[in-house]
Design a protein around this motif. Sequence first.
Motif, short mmCIF file in Angstrom:
data_model
loop_
_atom_site.label_atom_id
_atom_site.label_comp_id
_atom_site.label_asym_id
_atom_site.label_seq_id
_atom_site.Cartn_x
_atom_site.Cartn_y
_atom_site.Cartn_z
N ILE A 75 0.61 -1.12 0.02
CA ILE A 75 -0.09 -0.11 0.04
C ILE A 75 0.90 1.23 -0.09
O ILE A 75 1.02 1.93 -0.93
CB ILE A 75 -0.88 -0.04 1.21
N SER A 76 1.43 1.55 1.23
CA SER A 76 2.23 2.73 1.29
C SER A 76 2.71 2.86 2.64
O SER A 76 2.38 2.04 3.64
CB SER A 76 1.42 3.94 0.84
N LYS A 77 3.97 3.74 2.82
CA LYS A 77 4.49 3.93 4.14
C LYS A 77 3.44 4.26 5.14
O LYS A 77 3.21 3.98 6.33
CB LYS A 77 5.44 4.84 3.95
N ILE A 78 2.39 5.10 4.72
CA ILE A 78 1.36 5.70 5.56
C ILE A 78 0.53 4.58 6.04
O ILE A 78 -0.16 4.82 7.21
CB ILE A 78 0.74 6.82 4.89
N ALA A 79 0.70 3.45 5.69
CA ALA A 79 -0.41 2.28 6.06
C ALA A 79 0.47 1.47 6.87
O ALA A 79 -0.15 0.48 7.44
CB ALA A 79 -1.02 1.73 4.80
N ARG A 80 1.88 1.59 7.09
CA ARG A 80 2.37 0.60 8.11
C ARG A 80 2.00 0.52 9.41
O ARG A 80 1.93 1.93 10.03
CB ARG A 80 3.93 1.05 7.94
N PRO A 81 1.77 -0.39 9.83
CA PRO A 81 1.35 -0.45 11.45
C PRO A 81 2.32 0.03 12.33
O PRO A 81 3.68 -0.06 12.28
CB PRO A 81 1.20 -2.03 11.68
N ASP A 82 1.91 0.62 13.38
CA ASP A 82 2.75 1.41 14.42
C ASP A 82 3.03 0.36 15.40
O ASP A 82 4.20 0.08 16.04
CB ASP A 82 2.16 2.51 15.25
N GLU A 83 2.11 -0.71 15.53
CA GLU A 83 2.18 -1.83 16.59
C GLU A 83 1.85 -2.93 15.74
O GLU A 83 0.80 -3.13 15.15
CB GLU A 83 1.38 -1.70 17.79
N VAL A 84 2.87 -4.13 16.29
CA VAL A 84 2.14 -5.49 15.87
C VAL A 84 2.42 -6.53 17.01
O VAL A 84 3.34 -6.49 17.58
CB VAL A 84 3.07 -6.01 14.54
N LEU A 85 1.19 -7.20 17.14
CA LEU A 85 1.24 -7.94 18.37
C LEU A 85 0.92 -9.22 17.75
O LEU A 85 -0.33 -9.31 17.29
CB LEU A 85 0.08 -7.44 19.47
N ILE A 86 1.64 -10.27 18.11
CA ILE A 86 1.24 -11.68 17.79
C ILE A 86 0.55 -12.23 18.87
O ILE A 86 0.81 -12.06 19.87
CB ILE A 86 2.82 -12.53 17.60
N VAL A 87 -0.64 -12.77 18.43
CA VAL A 87 -1.51 -13.50 19.25
C VAL A 87 -1.96 -14.65 18.98
O VAL A 87 -1.81 -15.00 17.90
CB VAL A 87 -2.93 -12.43 19.41
N ALA A 121 -6.19 -2.16 22.77
CA ALA A 121 -5.03 -1.44 22.21
C ALA A 121 -5.10 0.14 23.00
O ALA A 121 -3.93 0.68 22.93
CB ALA A 121 -5.19 -0.96 20.73
N GLU A 122 -5.99 0.34 23.59
CA GLU A 122 -6.07 1.60 24.37
C GLU A 122 -5.64 1.27 25.85
O GLU A 122 -5.76 2.29 26.72
CB GLU A 122 -7.44 2.27 24.15
N HIS A 123 -5.26 0.29 26.09
CA HIS A 123 -4.80 -0.13 27.62
C HIS A 123 -6.04 -0.15 28.49
O HIS A 123 -5.84 -0.04 29.78
CB HIS A 123 -3.95 0.70 28.18
N GLU A 124 -7.34 -0.18 27.86
CA GLU A 124 -8.61 -0.07 28.67
C GLU A 124 -9.06 -1.61 29.10
O GLU A 124 -10.20 -1.85 28.60
CB GLU A 124 -9.61 0.67 28.02
N TYR A 125 -8.23 -2.36 29.67
CA TYR A 125 -8.54 -3.77 29.73
C TYR A 125 -9.90 -3.94 30.71
O TYR A 125 -10.50 -5.00 30.49
CB TYR A 125 -7.49 -4.51 30.75
N GLU A 126 -10.15 -2.90 31.51
CA GLU A 126 -11.41 -3.19 32.42
C GLU A 126 -12.58 -2.85 31.56
O GLU A 126 -13.96 -3.07 31.83
CB GLU A 126 -11.48 -2.12 33.37
N GLU A 143 -3.09 -10.82 28.02
CA GLU A 143 -1.66 -10.79 28.54
C GLU A 143 -0.65 -10.54 27.52
O GLU A 143 0.53 -10.06 28.13
CB GLU A 143 -1.57 -12.41 28.71
N ALA A 144 -0.57 -10.78 26.26
CA ALA A 144 0.38 -10.60 25.18
C ALA A 144 0.55 -9.03 25.23
O ALA A 144 1.57 -8.44 25.26
CB ALA A 144 -0.06 -11.09 24.05
N HIS A 145 -0.39 -8.31 25.22
CA HIS A 145 -0.44 -6.98 25.02
C HIS A 145 0.29 -6.27 26.62
O HIS A 145 0.94 -5.34 26.37
CB HIS A 145 -1.90 -6.35 24.94
N HIS A 146 -0.21 -6.57 27.68
CA HIS A 146 0.43 -6.29 28.82
C HIS A 146 2.06 -6.61 28.80
O HIS A 146 2.71 -5.90 29.24
CB HIS A 146 -0.18 -6.99 29.96
N GLU A 147 2.38 -7.61 28.29
CA GLU A 147 3.88 -7.99 28.07
C GLU A 147 4.54 -7.20 27.18
O GLU A 147 5.70 -7.08 27.38
CB GLU A 147 3.81 -9.36 27.91
N ASN A 148 3.99 -7.08 26.20
CA ASN A 148 4.63 -6.38 24.90
C ASN A 148 4.70 -5.01 24.72
O ASN A 148 5.23 -4.36 23.91
CB ASN A 148 4.48 -7.30 23.61
N CYS A 149 3.39 -4.18 25.09
CA CYS A 149 3.05 -2.87 24.53
C CYS A 149 3.10 -1.97 25.81
O CYS A 149 2.60 -2.04 26.87
CB CYS A 149 1.90 -2.86 23.97
#
Length: 645
Positions: free
Chosen positions: A583-595, A615-620, A639-645
């Motif tokens: 697509i383009s550089k503008i579409a490159r993900p800022d965060e990639v999380l393997i789940v 993604a907003e850390h609003e787990y509750e 869990e994966a998000h908490h550990e990596n982001c």
Amino acid sequence: MTIDIFPAKEGQGRIHGMREYQQTYEAAQRDPNAFWDRVAQRLTWFHPYHTVREGDFTDGSVNWFSGGRLNVSFNCLDRHLKTRAEKTAIIWEADNPADTQHISYKQLHREVCRMANVLLAHGVRKGDRVCIYLPMVPELAYTMLACCRIGAIHSVVFAGFSADSLRDRILDCGARVIVTANEGLRGGRVLPLKQICDRACEGLAKLDSVLVVRRTEADTPMVEGRDHWLHEAMKAQRAYCPAEWMHAEDPLFILYTSGSTGKPKGVLHTSGGYLTYASYTHETVFGYRENDIYFCAADIGWITGHSYIIYGPLANGATTIMFESTPMFPNPDRYWDIVERHGVNIFYTAPTAIRALAAKGDQWLEGRDLSSLRVLGTVGEPINPEAWQWYYDKVGGGRCSIVDTWWQTETGGMMITPIVGANPVKPGSATLPFFGVEPILVNEHGERLDGNDVTGHLCIAKPWPSMARTIWGDHERYLHTYFSTYPGYYFTGDGCRRDEHGNYWITGRVDDVLNVSGHRLGTAEIEASINSAELVAESAVVGFPHAIKGTGIFAYVVLQADAESSDHDVVSFSVREQVTRDISKIARPDEVLIVSGLPKTRSGKIMRRILRKIAEHEYEKLGNLTTLADPNVVEHIVEAHHENC
Ligand code: 6R9
């Protein structure tokens, strides 16, 4: 932060105070045809139209100024030659600040005519499509205006798009001629445009010619019989080319934009209504005056550049700046350098640029003479009050009006916006509708929400002259996308609040479209690209709040069963590369999380609401999870998000 009200700076604009705004708005509501008939007189018509408007939203077929004949390039050029021949039409501000060029209306007219003759010589005829893959060089303006001069339909593709994106667009519109440059220069870096174009064109049977602007001296392989240097082709043509008599409803251009599903869609704009609206809003909203120096810092690859660098300003005989570089090059004071050197009066940019510049610190503004500025505009995404205040205080010195203009590729021009000299404004609100525009809010059942202090989906109730007429080659998709959700209304895809005073606050997209640094991207497109990367089984993309971009891109990626955990970093990297390539550089993900899996309903629909909250850390605040096929998936993702982001 508390939000203050800023009174209108009366006398700075063409509409004087709220009374005149209200009177004009009501006049346009009472008798839209009489209103637009009056406004359309600002254009030069070769032959008068017999009907102001035909059709409405019930069958999605609307015509404006039927029977009328005009030419958009004639309106932007020829008619100014009597009084403005020597006036500068375009100030070209090159990547290197020392390479400025002033192009007068007379010169622009000559170059456009030559270019039109080049296109004719390459077999382009009325109704044919010409694909333009150019950076911000004067030839981009020449080619657009040359197309409308001979009745060809241009499709400008942003020069940051990949070969695949370009190829899709060439194929979709069936262009026979492409105009590109050997290389582009941006922020001191070189873009290999011809190389990208060559990849995009591989094996395209219908392609006749590739016309190449020589922007740099680099060696450029040319395909015999297909590729031609544009400067040589232009030199061979005379600077006279009559303007075709086009119908008001003849297509003017196609511009691709992202939707919530499938491939980007080719939004089609037509001639008479589009130009009437673009030129009228340019003059009215900004309070444009004859000798103003006008600077819209957008790229012409987007609708803002079409309507408010080229068509609106040139139809008004304005001096418009075309800027090849970035706000950060050579230093983060480039905009202020331009304002000072050229004496800019009206400046129009996107909130993401304002935030990025504010983050660089106020020292970049110190010592700059910005006293020529009178009006500051923003477009592309909601502006946060902090950025608004910085723009107002530091750039505008408290003297300037700020207009936060809400509109879309499909609307062709500004729809909800303050008008200089008329509206009091609250930072963050696009305030009130432009004349002839009737916004309404509906709830999820499609019921109209009347009165103030309500939030819903933003629709437009009545046709306006610059609305898109179709999606190229897919009218059904047009009807489905814009007119089927809330029958009888045009659905914008945006959420919106009307506050207690009747001012509108756009809250962002309610569909699967992300607005990243003011660029529209479909999550479906990005996911399709990620899924094609090696070892990827599936993915889901959502937006998350980002300090500079407004919205950042978060990709949840599930790997194929045979992938090893040691592959994670490799995949994260290759996913980013893949999206950049596709697509383009503008579409490159800022965060990639393997789940390990994605939260899906029993019918297999991905529940993005949950992924957004994570993604907003609003787990509750994940809400009800009982409709999920496998609620355990969410725990693993958290869990994966908490550990990596
Ligand atoms: C002109 C342009 C359209 C989408 C639109 C909305 C967002 C544009 C805005 C704004 C809040 C503003 N948007 N202007 N949101 N305030 N002043 O940007 O066209 O690229 O098609 O994007 O951008 O979400 O629906 P386009």
